[in-house]
Motif scaffolding. Structure first.
Motif, PDB file in Angstrom:
ATOM      1  N   ALA A 255       2.801   7.106  -1.029  1.00  0.00           N
ATOM      2  CA  ALA A 255       2.907   8.373  -0.299  1.00  0.00           C
ATOM      3  C   ALA A 255       3.620   8.253   1.043  1.00  0.00           C
ATOM      4  CB  ALA A 255       1.517   8.964  -0.090  1.00  0.00           C
ATOM      5  N   TYR A 256       3.533   7.079   1.681  1.00  0.00           N
ATOM      6  CA  TYR A 256       4.022   6.970   3.053  1.00  0.00           C
ATOM      7  C   TYR A 256       5.221   6.048   3.246  1.00  0.00           C
ATOM      8  CZ  TYR A 256       0.047   9.735   4.466  1.00  0.00           C
ATOM      9  OH  TYR A 256      -0.851  10.765   4.609  1.00  0.00           O
ATOM     10  N   ALA A 257       5.679   5.410   2.201  1.00  0.00           N
ATOM     11  CA  ALA A 257       6.840   4.516   2.328  1.00  0.00           C
ATOM     12  C   ALA A 257       8.039   5.296   2.865  1.00  0.00           C
ATOM     13  CB  ALA A 257       7.171   3.883   0.993  1.00  0.00           C
ATOM     14  N   GLY A 258       8.626   4.780   3.920  1.00  0.00           N
ATOM     15  CA  GLY A 258       9.824   5.388   4.482  1.00  0.00           C
ATOM     16  C   GLY A 258       9.589   6.588   5.381  1.00  0.00           C
ATOM     17  N   ARG A 259       8.354   6.976   5.560  1.00  0.00           N
ATOM     18  CA  ARG A 259       8.085   8.135   6.416  1.00  0.00           C
ATOM     19  C   ARG A 259       8.125   7.733   7.885  1.00  0.00           C
ATOM     20  NH1 ARG A 259       3.386  11.999   4.157  1.00  0.00           N
ATOM     21  NH2 ARG A 259       3.327  12.379   6.401  1.00  0.00           N
ATOM     22  N   PRO A 260       8.600   8.624   8.737  1.00  0.00           N
ATOM     23  CA  PRO A 260       8.705   8.288  10.157  1.00  0.00           C
ATOM     24  C   PRO A 260       7.370   8.285  10.896  1.00  0.00           C
ATOM     25  CG  PRO A 260       9.434  10.536   9.779  1.00  0.00           C
ATOM     26  CD  PRO A 260       9.174   9.928   8.429  1.00  0.00           C
TER      27      PRO A 260
ATOM     28  N   LEU B 238      -1.035   4.596  11.145  1.00  0.00           N
ATOM     29  CA  LEU B 238      -1.617   3.271  11.351  1.00  0.00           C
ATOM     30  C   LEU B 238      -2.561   3.295  12.544  1.00  0.00           C
ATOM     31  CD1 LEU B 238      -1.938   0.241  10.881  1.00  0.00           C
ATOM     32  CD2 LEU B 238       0.221  -0.094  12.137  1.00  0.00           C
ATOM     33  N   GLU B 239      -2.161   3.900  13.627  1.00  0.00           N
ATOM     34  CA  GLU B 239      -3.028   3.979  14.807  1.00  0.00           C
ATOM     35  C   GLU B 239      -4.275   4.799  14.501  1.00  0.00           C
ATOM     36  OE1 GLU B 239      -4.844   3.213  18.160  1.00  0.00           O
ATOM     37  OE2 GLU B 239      -3.059   2.178  17.442  1.00  0.00           O
ATOM     38  N   SER B 240      -4.123   5.886  13.775  1.00  0.00           N
ATOM     39  CA  SER B 240      -5.291   6.683  13.379  1.00  0.00           C
ATOM     40  C   SER B 240      -6.244   5.881  12.512  1.00  0.00           C
ATOM     41  CB  SER B 240      -4.852   7.942  12.630  1.00  0.00           C
ATOM     42  OG  SER B 240      -4.147   8.812  13.463  1.00  0.00           O
ATOM     43  N   ALA B 241      -5.698   5.108  11.586  1.00  0.00           N
ATOM     44  CA  ALA B 241      -6.535   4.267  10.726  1.00  0.00           C
ATOM     45  C   ALA B 241      -7.284   3.234  11.557  1.00  0.00           C
ATOM     46  CB  ALA B 241      -5.675   3.583   9.661  1.00  0.00           C
ATOM     47  N   ARG B 242      -6.617   2.676  12.554  1.00  0.00           N
ATOM     48  CA  ARG B 242      -7.270   1.683  13.422  1.00  0.00           C
ATOM     49  C   ARG B 242      -8.372   2.317  14.267  1.00  0.00           C
ATOM     50  NH1 ARG B 242      -1.824  -1.802  14.841  1.00  0.00           N
ATOM     51  NH2 ARG B 242      -1.943  -3.058  12.927  1.00  0.00           N
ATOM     52  N   GLU B 243      -8.115   3.518  14.768  1.00  0.00           N
ATOM     53  CA  GLU B 243      -9.141   4.225  15.539  1.00  0.00           C
ATOM     54  C   GLU B 243     -10.346   4.542  14.659  1.00  0.00           C
ATOM     55  OE1 GLU B 243      -7.521   7.667  17.490  1.00  0.00           O
ATOM     56  OE2 GLU B 243      -5.907   6.500  18.397  1.00  0.00           O
TER      57      GLU B 243
ATOM     58  N   GLN C 296     -13.593   0.071   3.208  1.00  0.00           N
ATOM     59  CA  GLN C 296     -12.611   1.045   2.733  1.00  0.00           C
ATOM     60  C   GLN C 296     -11.567   1.343   3.806  1.00  0.00           C
ATOM     61  OE1 GLN C 296     -14.433   4.520   0.959  1.00  0.00           O
ATOM     62  NE2 GLN C 296     -16.072   3.261   0.119  1.00  0.00           N
ATOM     63  N   ALA C 297     -12.027   1.509   5.035  1.00  0.00           N
ATOM     64  CA  ALA C 297     -11.104   1.785   6.138  1.00  0.00           C
ATOM     65  C   ALA C 297     -10.171   0.607   6.387  1.00  0.00           C
ATOM     66  CB  ALA C 297     -11.882   2.136   7.403  1.00  0.00           C
ATOM     67  N   GLN C 298     -10.673  -0.602   6.209  1.00  0.00           N
ATOM     68  CA  GLN C 298      -9.827  -1.791   6.376  1.00  0.00           C
ATOM     69  C   GLN C 298      -8.703  -1.812   5.358  1.00  0.00           C
ATOM     70  OE1 GLN C 298     -12.967  -4.716   6.128  1.00  0.00           O
ATOM     71  NE2 GLN C 298     -12.812  -5.175   8.313  1.00  0.00           N
ATOM     72  N   VAL C 299      -8.996  -1.393   4.148  1.00  0.00           N
ATOM     73  CA  VAL C 299      -7.971  -1.348   3.102  1.00  0.00           C
ATOM     74  C   VAL C 299      -6.874  -0.360   3.474  1.00  0.00           C
ATOM     75  CG1 VAL C 299      -7.538  -0.703   0.696  1.00  0.00           C
ATOM     76  CG2 VAL C 299      -9.525  -2.108   1.268  1.00  0.00           C
ATOM     77  N   LEU C 300      -7.269   0.800   3.946  1.00  0.00           N
ATOM     78  CA  LEU C 300      -6.281   1.806   4.346  1.00  0.00           C
ATOM     79  C   LEU C 300      -5.461   1.312   5.546  1.00  0.00           C
ATOM     80  CD1 LEU C 300      -8.418   5.043   3.980  1.00  0.00           C
ATOM     81  CD2 LEU C 300      -6.642   4.198   2.438  1.00  0.00           C
ATOM     82  N   GLU C 301      -6.129   0.725   6.512  1.00  0.00           N
ATOM     83  CA  GLU C 301      -5.434   0.208   7.702  1.00  0.00           C
ATOM     84  C   GLU C 301      -4.425  -0.863   7.296  1.00  0.00           C
ATOM     85  OE1 GLU C 301      -4.614  -2.548  10.928  1.00  0.00           O
ATOM     86  OE2 GLU C 301      -5.888  -2.994   9.209  1.00  0.00           O
TER      87      GLU C 301
ATOM     88  N   ALA D  61      -2.919  -1.196   4.439  1.00  0.00           N
ATOM     89  CA  ALA D  61      -1.800  -0.587   3.728  1.00  0.00           C
ATOM     90  C   ALA D  61      -0.806   0.016   4.704  1.00  0.00           C
ATOM     91  CB  ALA D  61      -2.306   0.473   2.744  1.00  0.00           C
ATOM     92  N   PHE D  62      -1.296   0.722   5.714  1.00  0.00           N
ATOM     93  CA  PHE D  62      -0.393   1.277   6.724  1.00  0.00           C
ATOM     94  C   PHE D  62       0.289   0.169   7.514  1.00  0.00           C
ATOM     95  CE2 PHE D  62      -2.817   5.283   6.106  1.00  0.00           C
ATOM     96  CZ  PHE D  62      -1.739   6.113   5.861  1.00  0.00           C
ATOM     97  N   ALA D  63      -0.429  -0.903   7.770  1.00  0.00           N
ATOM     98  CA  ALA D  63       0.169  -2.038   8.483  1.00  0.00           C
ATOM     99  C   ALA D  63       1.308  -2.645   7.669  1.00  0.00           C
ATOM    100  CB  ALA D  63      -0.898  -3.077   8.795  1.00  0.00           C
ATOM    101  N   ARG D  64       1.122  -2.752   6.359  1.00  0.00           N
ATOM    102  CA  ARG D  64       2.205  -3.269   5.500  1.00  0.00           C
ATOM    103  C   ARG D  64       3.454  -2.414   5.609  1.00  0.00           C
ATOM    104  NH1 ARG D  64       0.104  -4.375  -0.503  1.00  0.00           N
ATOM    105  NH2 ARG D  64       2.353  -4.293  -0.849  1.00  0.00           N
ATOM    106  N   LEU D  65       3.266  -1.106   5.694  1.00  0.00           N
ATOM    107  CA  LEU D  65       4.416  -0.206   5.777  1.00  0.00           C
ATOM    108  C   LEU D  65       5.097  -0.270   7.136  1.00  0.00           C
ATOM    109  CD1 LEU D  65       2.970   2.950   3.995  1.00  0.00           C
ATOM    110  CD2 LEU D  65       4.772   1.442   3.153  1.00  0.00           C
ATOM    111  N   SER D  66       4.372  -0.642   8.160  1.00  0.00           N
ATOM    112  CA  SER D  66       4.957  -0.648   9.501  1.00  0.00           C
ATOM    113  C   SER D  66       5.651  -1.970   9.827  1.00  0.00           C
ATOM    114  CB  SER D  66       3.891  -0.325  10.548  1.00  0.00           C
ATOM    115  OG  SER D  66       2.976  -1.391  10.650  1.00  0.00           O
ATOM    116  N   ASP D  67       5.533  -2.950   8.968  1.00  0.00           N
ATOM    117  CA  ASP D  67       6.193  -4.246   9.214  1.00  0.00           C
ATOM    118  C   ASP D  67       7.685  -4.160   9.079  1.00  0.00           C
ATOM    119  OD1 ASP D  67       3.826  -5.512   9.762  1.00  0.00           O
ATOM    120  OD2 ASP D  67       3.563  -6.267   7.730  1.00  0.00           O
TER     121      ASP D  67
END
Length: 66
Positions: A16-21, A27-32, A53-58, A60-66
């Motif tokens: 859903a989020y690959a390539g999104r700006p 990612l910051e929201s997931a960390r918060e 569960q939240a760690q998994v989502l965080e 995933a977003f971290a992978r996309l931000s690399d």
């Protein structure tokens, strides 16, 4: 079984989020959210399930931000 469910979470985020700006914002929201869940003064077993569960989502977003 949990691994399979969590893999679905990861795949859903990646698809859903690959390539999104706005990935960095999510990612910051997931960390918060993760920090907040970790701070809850509730039964540790329930808290750990939520945190996991939240760690998994965080992650995933971290992978996309690399």
């Amino acid at each position: 079984m949990a691994y399979m469910v969590y893999q679905q979470y990861t795949t859903a985020v990646l698809d859903a989020y690959a390539g999104r700006p706005d990935v960095a914002e999510h990612l910051e929201s997931a960390r918060e959210c993760l920090r907040w869940l970790q701070s809850l003064d509730i039964d540790p077993k329930i808290r750990s399930t939520l945190v996991e569960q939240a760690q998994v989502l965080e992650a995933a977003f971290a992978r996309l931000s690399d």
